[in-house]
Design an enzyme around this catalytic site. Structure first.
Site, PDB file in Angstrom:
ATOM      1  N   SER A 159       0.810  -1.201   0.000  1.00 65.30           N
ATOM      2  CA  SER A 159       0.000   0.000   0.000  1.00 65.30           C
ATOM      3  C   SER A 159       0.853   1.265   0.000  1.00 65.30           C
ATOM      4  CB  SER A 159      -0.937  -0.059   1.201  1.00 65.30           C
ATOM      5  OG  SER A 159      -2.086   0.690   0.990  1.00 65.30           O
ATOM      6  N   ASP A 191      10.366   5.032 -10.261  1.00 62.88           N
ATOM      7  CA  ASP A 191      10.027   5.626 -11.559  1.00 62.88           C
ATOM      8  C   ASP A 191      10.830   6.882 -11.842  1.00 62.88           C
ATOM      9  OD1 ASP A 191       8.250   3.638 -12.057  1.00 62.88           O
ATOM     10  OD2 ASP A 191       6.448   4.884 -12.035  1.00 62.88           O
ATOM     11  N   LYS A 248      -0.920  -4.213  -2.962  1.00 64.32           N
ATOM     12  CA  LYS A 248      -2.198  -3.664  -2.525  1.00 64.32           C
ATOM     13  C   LYS A 248      -2.276  -2.230  -3.034  1.00 64.32           C
ATOM     14  CE  LYS A 248      -5.666  -2.163   0.086  1.00 64.32           C
ATOM     15  NZ  LYS A 248      -6.192  -0.784   0.045  1.00 64.32           N
TER      16      LYS A 248
END
Length: 457
Positions: A307, A318, A332
Site C-alpha cells: 500500500s 520511476d 495492494k
C-alpha cells in the site's frame, strides 16, 4: 462527494482489532445515480424469496435485522478482500484508527481461502518478538480452527486483555509441519520511524508504518543523521520492509522529501488514482527541494511492503531517485472509500486504483525490485567479527570429516554448537556483523557505497 476533512489511508481491511489497519480510504457520502438505472426486479424477487424461505424453514427463528446485515456483509465481501460492511463498532474503530496506539498482537492480516494470511508483523510488537513472519498462514487460534470462522470472529478471538496469551498454529513456507507460536497480547505504541548511522557517511531510516506524523519524522530523522555526520550524508538506506501502509498523505510527504520536482519527469507526479466515483481521481505531485541534495538512496522492500510503502517505492523507482532492492512487494494498490450510512453504520468500498508516476498499476503486481535480494541467513563469524570468515568453508565444516588425531575434544559445547541468534534478536546486537544479522541490509549498504563512488566519479 467527499467530506471537507478527508482522511486517506492505505492499509488492509479486516484488521481493526490486531492493528489499526484502515485500508486506503476516504470518508465520503454516496451520490445519486444520475442515470437512474432500473432495479433488477427478477433478482430482487429472488432475494426476497430466499429471505422468506429462511424465515419460514430455517431450524432456528431468525431476526430480519440479522438477515439483512449478513446479506450486506456477504454482498460486500464478494466484491474483493478490501470492501466490507461496517456495523456501529467497526465504523467507530475505523474512524479512530490513526493514532498508532492499540491493543492486540501487532500483525496485519487478510483472509485467504477461509484461513488468515499474515501480511506483516509490525516492528517492536508481540507478534514480531514471538517470531511471526510475513506470509504465515494462521490455521488455528488456541484450540479453535480458523476454517469456518468469519474474519471478524477470528479477530475477536485474537483480541484480549494485555498480558494474556494466545497460541497461533501457523503454516510457513519451507516448514514440513505446522508451527505453534504463543503470543502475549499487549498495548502497542507503534514508533513508525527509526534511524541510525550504518557506516561513516551512510545513514539508515526505517519506516515501519505510515502514521499521520511519519512524513515530518522522516525529515527530522534525516536531518539528525546529517548533523551527526558533520552536515551531510553520502547516501541513505530507506527500509520499507514489512511496512503494511498507513496514511496516504504521509507516504506522499516521505517520497516528496527526496524528490526535487525541478529534476523530475512525469510532471513531478508521485502517485495518482483512477476510479469511476466522482472525486476519486487523486494526483499528488512533488515540490522543489531534496533533503539529501541528490545523494543516492537504496530502498529496501519485501513481500510485507504494501500500500503506502509501495507508493513510496514506486515513485522513487520511476523517477530513478532510488535503487529498489529486496523482494517483490505485496501489491495492494486500491483505494477504499468509507461511505456513511444511517444509524452510524458504513460501507468500505473499493473505488479506485493507485498508479505510479510512469502509469504502472500497483494492484496485484506490486513493485518489482531493480535488484532481487533474498533474506539469506549467513553463517556466523568465528574469527573476531570478520563477516567474510563466516562465508568460507573449511575441512572441519564438511559432513563426515576426519578428526585431527592430536586434537582434544572440548568437554563443553563448541562455539558452533552455541545458541543461534535469530534475525530479530540480532537487530539489537551491535556485536553481530551486519552480514549475519541482516543480509539484505548488508547488501543494501554495499550497493549504496557503489552508487556513491559512481556519483563522485
Amino acid at each position: 462527494m467527499y467530506l471537507k476533512n478527508t482522511i486517506r489511508m492505505l492499509t488492509f481491511c479486516g484488521m481493526i482489532t490486531c492493528l489499526p489497519c484502515t485500508p486506503g480510504f476516504c470518508f465520503g457520502a454516496a451520490e445519486e445515480n444520475s442515470e437512474n438505472e432500473k432495479l433488477p426486479l427478477a433478482d430482487l424477487q429472488r432475494f426476497t424469496t430466499v429471505i422468506d424461505n429462511i424465515k419460514n424453514y430455517y431450524v432456528k427463528p431468525t431476526e430480519d435485522g440479522a438477515l439483512f446485515e449478513n446479506a450486506m456483509r456477504g454482498m460486500l465481501a464478494g466484491l474483493d478482500p478490501h470492501s466490507s460492511y461496517l456495523d456501529k463498532e467497526e465504523y467507530e474503530e475505523l474512524k479512530a484508527a490513526t493514532s498508532g496506539k492499540f491493543g492486540g498482537l501487532g500483525i496485519e492480516v487478510i483472509p485467504e481461502d477461509g484461513l488468515i494470511r499474515v501480511i506483516s508483523p509490525i516492528d517492536d510488537t508481540p507478534a514480531q518478538r514471538a517470531g511471526i513472519q510475513s506470509g504465515d498462514i494462521i490455521i488455528r487460534l488456541n484450540d479453535t480452527p480458523v476454517k469456518g470462522l468469519s474474519l471478524r470472529e477470528a479477530i475477536e478471538k485474537m483480541r484480549g486483555e494485555r498480558g494474556t496469551n494466545i497460541t497461533l498454529t501457523i503454516i510457513r513456507h519451507g516448514e514440513a509441519k505446522p508451527l505453534r507460536i504463543t503470543v502475549t497480547r499487549d498495548t502497542i505504541n507503534v514508533r513508525s520511524v527509526k534511524s541510525e548511522m550504518l557506516d561513516n557517511n551512510y545513514g539508515y531510516v526505517r519506516v515501519s508504518q505510515f502514521q499521520s506524523n511519519t512524513g515530518d519524522d522522516v525529515v527530522q530523522a534525516v536531518q539528525n543523521l546529517k548533523k551527526t555526520n558533520g552536515g551531510k550524508l553520502k547516501g541513505l538506506v530507506l527500509d520499507l520492509r514489512n511496512n503494511p501502509g498507513g496514511v496516504l498523505d504521509s507516504s506522499v510527504q516521505v517520497a516528496d522529501a527526496f524528490l526535487d520536482r525541478d529534476k523530475l519527469k512525469y510532471d513531478g507526479v508521485i502517485v495518482y488514482t483512477k476510479g469511476r466515483m466522482a472525486g476519486s481521481q487523486i494526483k499528488e505531485k512533488a515540490h522543489s527541494g531534496d533533503i539529501l541534495n541528490g545523494a543516492p538512496i537504496v530502498a529496501l522492500v519485501n513481500g510485507g511492503s504494501a500500500s503506502a510503502s509501495e507508493i513510496v517505492a514506486g515513485a522513487l523507482q520511476d523517477h530513478r531517485r532510488a535503487v529498489v532492492i529486496g523482494e517483490q512487494t505485496f501489491g495492494k494498490g486500491s483505494v477504499q472509500t468509507v461511505i456513511p450510512l444511517k444509524d452510524s453504520r458504513g460501507l468500505k468500498l473499493t473505488t479506485a486504483l493507485y498508479y505510479t508516476p510512469a502509469g504502472r498499476s500497483i494492484q496485484a503486481d506490486g513493485i518489482k525490485p531493480d535488484i532481487i535480494i533474498q533474506p539469506l541467513k549467513m553463517p556466523k563469524s568465528d574469527n573476531g567479527g570478520d563477516p567474510q570468515s563466516g562465508l568460507m568453508l573449511r575441512e572441519e565444516d564438511l559432513r563426515g570429516h576426519l578428526e585431527n588425531g592430536n586434537s582434544k575434544k572440548n568437554s563443553g559445547a563448541s562455539a558452533k554448537e552455541g545458541k543461534e541468534i535469530s534475525s530479530k534478536d540480532a537487530k539489537d546486537n551491535k556485536d553481530i556483523p551486519l552480514v549475519n544479522r541482516d543480509y539484505q541490509l548488508f547488501e543494501a549498504l554495499n550497493i549504496l557505497k557503489g552508487l556513491s563512488l559512481l556519483k563522485q566519479g
